[in-house]
Scaffold this motif. Sequence first.
Motif: not given
Length: 196
Positions: A96-99, A101-103, A118-121
Amino acid sequence: MPKKSLLLIILFLYSSLSLDAQNKINEYLNIPGPIKIDNTFYNLIWSSHPNENYYKQEYLSPNEKIEKYGTLVMIDYIQGTLKIEDVINRKVTELENLKKSNPVVNYKIYENGEEYILDFLITENSKDGKEILIAERNVYRYKLISNNKSKGVLLFGVSERGYKENIENFFNNLKNNSSKLIEVVGNYQLPNIEIK
């Protein structure tokens, strides 16, 4: 033999031994290798035991390099009496913190009984933010371990990367085969963990 020469030999031997110690890969979790996933074999290439409760091991197929891999397998183990939800929530907070600054960053959580996936990009972008340099899709499977030998949370994960030169293919493959990696990770028979 002059004292200066003897001292140089001792220093050389000491530095050689230190280098060997740094390059040594420890099998902390007693997992027989290589491990086989989706018809590919992966060898242990790196391990770490950064604190008394945390163990981390990474695996690559023989034709890949850690500096620029296509697929990396990881097995982490956090020892202790933990709630699996707390471990996942820590990772979600990080995402969430990364999100902010990076959409491009996104994630999904799947629950399967007492296990979670947990599946994430995530991506590394150019300084101006206009170009994706590295895209990394991770599928992490979390399982609570509780037996007479150890208690903790096991993370079994597969990381796939695309780089600037093949980024379009990477995203096309992700779009067309997004469920395949989840199935591979979800169906993998998790190893028994035994701390050495």
